[in-house]
Design a protein around this motif. Structure first.
Motif, PDB file in Angstrom:
ATOM      1  N   GLN A  20      15.570 -19.292  -7.179  1.00 27.64           N
ATOM      2  CA  GLN A  20      14.877 -20.684  -7.079  1.00 27.64           C
ATOM      3  C   GLN A  20      13.358 -20.326  -7.526  1.00 27.64           C
ATOM      4  O   GLN A  20      12.264 -20.136  -6.869  1.00 27.64           O
ATOM      5  N   PRO A  21      13.398 -21.069  -8.722  1.00 30.01           N
ATOM      6  CA  PRO A  21      12.217 -20.630  -9.343  1.00 30.01           C
ATOM      7  C   PRO A  21      11.281 -21.697  -9.450  1.00 30.01           C
ATOM      8  O   PRO A  21      11.139 -22.304  -8.473  1.00 30.01           O
ATOM      9  N   SER A  71      10.191 -24.519  -9.903  1.00 33.68           N
ATOM     10  CA  SER A  71      10.916 -26.042 -10.173  1.00 33.68           C
ATOM     11  C   SER A  71      11.642 -26.318  -8.668  1.00 33.68           C
ATOM     12  O   SER A  71      11.393 -27.327  -8.958  1.00 33.68           O
ATOM     13  N   GLY A  72      12.110 -25.285  -8.620  1.00 31.80           N
ATOM     14  CA  GLY A  72      12.794 -25.401  -6.950  1.00 31.80           C
ATOM     15  C   GLY A  72      14.234 -25.595  -6.669  1.00 31.80           C
ATOM     16  O   GLY A  72      14.303 -25.583  -5.861  1.00 31.80           O
ATOM     17  N   GLU A  73      15.037 -25.506  -7.941  1.00 31.48           N
ATOM     18  CA  GLU A  73      16.538 -25.987  -7.994  1.00 31.48           C
ATOM     19  C   GLU A  73      16.564 -24.271  -8.099  1.00 31.48           C
ATOM     20  O   GLU A  73      16.002 -22.879  -7.930  1.00 31.48           O
ATOM     21  N   MET A  74      17.930 -24.340  -6.963  1.00 35.43           N
ATOM     22  CA  MET A  74      18.765 -22.819  -6.602  1.00 35.43           C
ATOM     23  C   MET A  74      20.304 -22.744  -7.363  1.00 35.43           C
ATOM     24  O   MET A  74      20.407 -23.588  -7.788  1.00 35.43           O
ATOM     25  N   ILE A  75      19.729 -21.844  -8.376  1.00 36.81           N
ATOM     26  CA  ILE A  75      20.232 -21.184  -9.601  1.00 36.81           C
ATOM     27  C   ILE A  75      21.255 -19.440  -8.950  1.00 36.81           C
ATOM     28  O   ILE A  75      20.219 -19.069  -8.292  1.00 36.81           O
ATOM     29  N   PHE A  76      22.455 -19.930  -9.263  1.00 36.24           N
ATOM     30  CA  PHE A  76      23.137 -18.679  -9.106  1.00 36.24           C
ATOM     31  C   PHE A  76      23.117 -17.712  -9.293  1.00 36.24           C
ATOM     32  O   PHE A  76      23.222 -17.511 -10.013  1.00 36.24           O
ATOM     33  N   LEU A  77      23.138 -16.770  -8.769  1.00 32.78           N
ATOM     34  CA  LEU A  77      23.144 -15.698  -9.923  1.00 32.78           C
ATOM     35  C   LEU A  77      24.373 -14.119  -9.906  1.00 32.78           C
ATOM     36  O   LEU A  77      25.560 -13.788 -10.715  1.00 32.78           O
ATOM     37  N   ILE A  78      24.494 -13.923  -8.842  1.00 36.41           N
ATOM     38  CA  ILE A  78      26.042 -13.093  -8.354  1.00 36.41           C
ATOM     39  C   ILE A  78      26.461 -13.330  -6.669  1.00 36.41           C
ATOM     40  O   ILE A  78      26.361 -13.368  -6.057  1.00 36.41           O
ATOM     41  N   LEU A 131       8.944 -11.850 -17.882  1.00 34.52           N
ATOM     42  CA  LEU A 131       8.621 -12.734 -16.934  1.00 34.52           C
ATOM     43  C   LEU A 131       9.209 -14.102 -16.189  1.00 34.52           C
ATOM     44  O   LEU A 131       8.494 -14.404 -15.471  1.00 34.52           O
ATOM     45  N   GLY A 132      10.422 -14.379 -16.694  1.00 40.92           N
ATOM     46  CA  GLY A 132      10.721 -15.633 -16.437  1.00 40.92           C
ATOM     47  C   GLY A 132      11.675 -14.707 -14.458  1.00 40.92           C
ATOM     48  O   GLY A 132      12.038 -15.726 -14.519  1.00 40.92           O
ATOM     49  N   ASP A 133      11.717 -14.129 -14.875  1.00 39.36           N
ATOM     50  CA  ASP A 133      12.418 -13.812 -13.217  1.00 39.36           C
ATOM     51  C   ASP A 133      11.094 -14.199 -12.807  1.00 39.36           C
ATOM     52  O   ASP A 133      12.005 -13.804 -11.083  1.00 39.36           O
ATOM     53  N   SER A 134      10.582 -14.548 -12.486  1.00 38.12           N
ATOM     54  CA  SER A 134       9.905 -14.806 -11.572  1.00 38.12           C
ATOM     55  C   SER A 134       9.996 -15.801 -10.770  1.00 38.12           C
ATOM     56  O   SER A 134       9.657 -16.202 -11.264  1.00 38.12           O
ATOM     57  N   ALA A 135      10.164 -15.828  -9.568  1.00 41.60           N
ATOM     58  CA  ALA A 135      10.870 -16.854  -8.017  1.00 41.60           C
ATOM     59  C   ALA A 135      11.165 -15.892  -7.042  1.00 41.60           C
ATOM     60  O   ALA A 135      10.723 -15.257  -6.952  1.00 41.60           O
TER      61      ALA A 135
END
Lengths: 114, 113
Positions: free
Chosen positions: A39-40, A42-49, A84-88
């Motif tokens: 969840q970055p 921005s708030g959305e929930m992103i499936f990873l694995i 850096l984009g992994d910050s979440a």
């Protein structure tokens, strides 16, 4: 009762290094699925694995891998070569049975330092 | 392909007001869910539905109602809003089975003042 525990409220990692986010779960079921979501800010929930309880090999998706230790009931997320984009916020979740609902841990906030 | 669409994205309510959070999915998923997310508390299940005409309570259903008249739509109704309902609300859908995760909507940030 089913439960997901994430013991690390916050973590820091240096850019390009690997990091492990801990997750333990509690269930008496034999069949269940384990998931990680990102969840970055921005708030959305992103499936990873995803890891199934009967899967013998650890799941991998690009830079993400899941260290599944069934006897210890742990499903740690490993992020290699942090960016850096992994910050979440990262959430571990479990789903059991054919009609089971996802239950979530409280999350770990990962901050990647340049 | 829109996935799961939630409206509105933001809303401010006064104590005692009512509102409906809309949720629509176009993936023909039978299962739909409403979660709320409070800071440091993860996501907690409010209500869920396994098909049109079938709904059931989750972990924190008090103060909310739902209906499921079609496969696509799963609105969440807040009656008599209270400050404790200030939260971020997520709608999600999925297929049944342990190997299916959820597809989430983008969330609704609700503030009750």
């Amino acid at each position: 009762a089913q439960k997901i525990t994430q013991t690390q409220p916050g973590m820091f990692v240096q850019e390009k290094e690997a990091v492990t986010l801990d997750c333990t779960y509690d269930t008496s079921d034999q069949s269940y699925g384990l998931f990680w979501y990102k969840q970055p800010s921005s708030g959305e929930m992103i499936f990873l694995i995803y890891q199934g309880s009967y899967d013998e090999q650890n799941a991998t998706e690009g830079r993400y891998s899941l260290n599944f230790q069934k006897a210890r009931k742990s499903a740690n997320l490993v992020i290699s070569a942090s960016q850096l984009g992994d910050s979440a916020m990262y959430f571990c979740a479990m789903r059991r049975g054919s009609q089971g609902n996802l239950i979530f841990g409280k999350g770990t906030k990962l901050s990647v330092k340049p | 392909n829109a996935g799961v669409t939630q409206t509105p994205k933001f809303r401010i309510l006064k104590i005692g007001q009512s509102m409906t959070l809309q949720c629509t999915q176009d993936m023909n998923h039978n299962y739909m869910y409403w979660y709320r997310q409070d800071p440091g508390m993860g996501l907690k299940l409010i209500y869920y539905s396994v098909g049109a005409g079938i709904t059931d309570k989750g972990e924190v259903p008090n103060g909310y109602n739902v209906s499921r008249s079609t496969t696509e739509d799963f609105p969440l109704r807040l009656e008599l809003a209270a400050p404790s309902q200030t939260s971020v609300y997520f709608c999600a859908s999925s297929q049944p089975g342990v190997n299916y995760g959820y597809t989430f909507g983008s969330g609704t940030r609700l503030t009750v003042v």
